[in-house]
Motif scaffolding. Structure first.
Motif: not given
Length: 313
Positions: A147-157, A163-172, A235-240
């Motif tokens: 019942l918990d979910a982390d949502i990235w702060m990085l706009p999903a453009k 799959r590899q890009q999803r391992e390497e990219i970071s949020s902001i 914490g919780h500044h890269y995701h909420f």
């Protein structure tokens, strides 16, 4: 079925777990079987993260959360598809894109609302839960009942990441001054997405860094009731972090106490004040015993249904 019999049946679950802190096997892989059996007593005292962390699929049971957010498990977990029209699950190697079906539906609904914001095509979704919930091999103390979910702060453009890009990219990061303020990455779109998440009746609370809550308090107009669910946390500044309430009829699920009445803005400001002017540390009694090391959660610490969740196909 009595608990000792359940634990004996769970020898098969233990044999699929290995016994080290190595990363969880990749999806579809099989851990080697040990040559030595296990007794019910040993199994019940096994660290729960070792038992749940190596389960690669959800159990074929009716969906149900058992226990509390930081001490429980999940039957009948659903997998958030790796990619959808308005979302992408990140860090797929972790195999943490599983949750109670209510959470999967929530994430998909929120992603469609996010896609309506300028500059956003949806959401990058971080950790949900392991396939059967439970304590994780690394990272979160919560996220155990789906019942918990982390949502990235990085706009999903870009929703065509490999799959590899999803391992390497970071949020902001959106914080400034250790979380007392938002930085230039903060946008009105972040405000609106957090508001949409908090306004959803399924949401119990949302964790975000204190400066973000204070900023939202300054910018909110009209109905401010949704602000009550936005809670400042470390914490919780890269995701909420979104936490849903126990679904209706989930008798084995333990809800967190509701947030205090009011919009919570004064509380958030107090967090910021403490960041900017931290109180002096309390003197330590030299004669006080050293703090106890926190004991790892074992299977015996979890609700009795968690043994059945592990044993199920």
């Amino acid at each position: 079925m009595k608990r000792p019999l359940i634990l004996t049946a769970l020898v098969l679950a233990l044999t699929a777990c290995g016994g080290s802190d190595a990363p969880a096997p990749k999806k579809g892989s099989t851990a080697p079987l040990p040559t030595v059996g296990d007794s019910a007593g040993v199994l019940s005292s096994k660290e729960a993260k070792q038992l749940f962390g190596y389960k690669n699929t959800g159990s074929k049971q009716s969906p149900a959360p058992f226990g509390s957010y930081a001490k429980g498990c999940m039957a009948g977990g659903a997998e958030l598809p790796e990619t959808g029209p308005t979302w992408q699950a990140m860090r797929l190697s972790r195999n943490r894109n599983w949750a109670h079906p209510a959470t999967v539906n929530f994430v998909q609904d929120l992603s469609r609302k996010a896609a309506q914001q300028p500059g956003w095509n949806g959401l990058y979704v971080g950790d949900l839960s392991q396939p059967r919930g439970g304590p994780m091999l690394s990272g979160h103390a919560s996220h155990q009942i789906g019942l918990d979910a982390d949502i990235w702060m990085l706009p999903a453009k870009n929703l065509t990441l490999s799959r590899q890009q999803r391992e390497e990219i970071s949020s902001i990061s959106l914080r400034r001054a250790n979380g007392a303020y938002t930085n230039d990455n903060w946008t009105r779109q972040h405000h609106e997405i957090l508001k949409a998440a908090a306004s959803d009746p399924r949401t119990a609370r949302i964790f975000v860094f204190p400066g973000a809550k204070v900023q939202m308090c300054k910018d909110a107009t009209g109905d401010r009731s949704w602000l009550r669910k936005i809670r400042p946390w470390y914490g919780h500044h890269y995701h909420f972090h979104v936490r849903l309430a126990c679904p209706r009829g989930a008798s084995g699920c333990i809800d967190q106490a509701p947030p205090p009445p009011g919009d919570g803005c004064a509380d958030a400001q107090a967090w910021v004040n403490n960041i900017l002017n931290p109180p002096p540390p309390k003197p330590r009694d030299p004669n006080a015993p050293p703090p106890r090391k926190k004991r790892a959660i074992t299977l015996a610490d979890l609700p009795r249904q968690c043994a059945d969740v592990l044993a199920a196909q």
